[in-house]
Design a protein around this motif. Structure first.
Motif, PDB file in Angstrom:
ATOM      1  N   MET A  75       0.952  -1.336   0.021  1.00 61.46           N
ATOM      2  CA  MET A  75       0.043  -0.003   0.089  1.00 61.46           C
ATOM      3  C   MET A  75       0.890   1.253   0.064  1.00 61.46           C
ATOM      4  O   MET A  75       1.882   1.209   0.751  1.00 61.46           O
ATOM      5  CB  MET A  75      -0.797   0.057   1.108  1.00 61.46           C
ATOM      6  CG  MET A  75      -1.774  -1.271   1.490  1.00 61.46           C
ATOM      7  SD  MET A  75      -2.412  -1.597   3.000  1.00 61.46           S
ATOM      8  CE  MET A  75      -3.470  -0.081   2.933  1.00 61.46           C
ATOM      9  N   SER A  76       0.314   2.202  -0.903  1.00 63.26           N
ATOM     10  CA  SER A  76       1.261   3.403  -1.016  1.00 63.26           C
ATOM     11  C   SER A  76      -0.078   4.565  -0.748  1.00 63.26           C
ATOM     12  O   SER A  76      -0.910   4.869  -1.326  1.00 63.26           O
ATOM     13  CB  SER A  76       1.871   3.691  -2.200  1.00 63.26           C
ATOM     14  OG  SER A  76       2.813   2.867  -2.489  1.00 63.26           O
ATOM     15  N   MET A  77       0.120   5.185   0.496  1.00 67.44           N
ATOM     16  CA  MET A  77      -0.698   6.309   0.871  1.00 67.44           C
ATOM     17  C   MET A  77      -0.037   7.582   0.803  1.00 67.44           C
ATOM     18  O   MET A  77       0.968   7.755   1.427  1.00 67.44           O
ATOM     19  CB  MET A  77      -1.158   5.762   2.300  1.00 67.44           C
ATOM     20  CG  MET A  77      -2.470   6.860   2.986  1.00 67.44           C
ATOM     21  SD  MET A  77      -2.811   6.251   4.675  1.00 67.44           S
ATOM     22  CE  MET A  77      -3.725   4.562   4.026  1.00 67.44           C
ATOM     23  N   GLU A  78      -0.762   8.570   0.217  1.00 66.78           N
ATOM     24  CA  GLU A  78      -0.387  10.042   0.113  1.00 66.78           C
ATOM     25  C   GLU A  78      -0.897  10.737   1.463  1.00 66.78           C
ATOM     26  O   GLU A  78      -1.878  10.678   1.747  1.00 66.78           O
ATOM     27  CB  GLU A  78      -0.989  10.634  -0.983  1.00 66.78           C
ATOM     28  CG  GLU A  78      -0.540  10.167  -2.300  1.00 66.78           C
ATOM     29  CD  GLU A  78      -1.033  11.023  -3.565  1.00 66.78           C
ATOM     30  OE1 GLU A  78      -2.125  11.826  -3.045  1.00 66.78           O
ATOM     31  OE2 GLU A  78      -0.837  10.820  -4.540  1.00 66.78           O
ATOM     32  N   LEU A  79       0.233  11.355   2.106  1.00 71.45           N
ATOM     33  CA  LEU A  79      -0.148  12.041   3.502  1.00 71.45           C
ATOM     34  C   LEU A  79       0.797  13.440   3.379  1.00 71.45           C
ATOM     35  O   LEU A  79       1.666  13.622   4.293  1.00 71.45           O
ATOM     36  CB  LEU A  79       0.468  11.204   4.640  1.00 71.45           C
ATOM     37  CG  LEU A  79      -0.190   9.990   4.778  1.00 71.45           C
ATOM     38  CD1 LEU A  79       0.138   9.352   5.923  1.00 71.45           C
ATOM     39  CD2 LEU A  79      -1.981  10.230   5.186  1.00 71.45           C
ATOM     40  N   PRO A  80       0.452  14.083   2.478  1.00 71.50           N
ATOM     41  CA  PRO A  80       1.297  15.477   2.124  1.00 71.50           C
ATOM     42  C   PRO A  80       1.197  16.183   3.382  1.00 71.50           C
ATOM     43  O   PRO A  80       0.145  16.343   4.012  1.00 71.50           O
ATOM     44  CB  PRO A  80       1.146  16.046   0.753  1.00 71.50           C
ATOM     45  CG  PRO A  80      -0.409  15.496   0.910  1.00 71.50           C
ATOM     46  CD  PRO A  80      -0.505  14.171   1.482  1.00 71.50           C
ATOM     47  N   GLY A  81       2.165  16.949   3.903  1.00 72.88           N
ATOM     48  CA  GLY A  81       2.290  17.738   5.007  1.00 72.88           C
ATOM     49  C   GLY A  81       2.049  17.102   6.525  1.00 72.88           C
ATOM     50  O   GLY A  81       2.089  17.829   7.507  1.00 72.88           O
TER      51      GLY A  81
END
Length: 131
Positions: free
Chosen positions: A36-42
């Motif tokens: 799984m690759s999850m975007e969590l910018p900031g």
């Protein structure tokens, strides 16, 4: 049709959950695992929590912003940054344990590796002492 426990077609549709808009996740099946690759910018690494309970992997991220533009009287002129807490849950199976899940975080991306099937328990030979 093969059933993939990680995917629930009704995940966000009926609940009206918009968290998936913030925590966009790609899931790939590779080498007997789900990657799984999850975007969590900031989001900072220390603001992410993962919990495995009753076969569900829950990822929670907290994002805060203390920066505000104020005018000379101290009133907020504009605040466009969002702060809050977001979470998503994925069913990974009853047999998966905490030590089976691996995770890393780099440059706003959380990578999680979960075995597709629960690792088989290898029974150890236990010798019985003779008195």
């Amino acid at each position: 049709m093969k059933y993939y426990p990680m995917f629930d077609l009704f995940d966000d549709f009926f609940t009206g959950n918009t968290t998936s808009d913030v925590m966009k996740t790609d899931i790939v099946e590779k080498d007997g695992n789900y990657e799984m690759s999850m975007e969590l910018p900031g989001v900072k690494k220390e603001d992410i929590q993962m919990e495995l309970k009753d076969g569900y992997l829950k990822v929670t991220a907290t994002h805060g912003s203390n920066t505000e533009d104020k005018d000379e009287k101290g009133r907020v002129v504009r605040k466009e940054r969002v702060s809050g807490s977001y979470s998503r849950s994925f069913y990974v199976g009853e047999g998966i344990h905490q030590e089976d899940v691996k995770a890393s975080f780099d440059n706003g991306e959380l990578k999680i590796v979960v075995p597709k099937e629960a690792p088989k328990q290898i029974e150890e030979n236990k010798f019985i002492p003779i008195e």
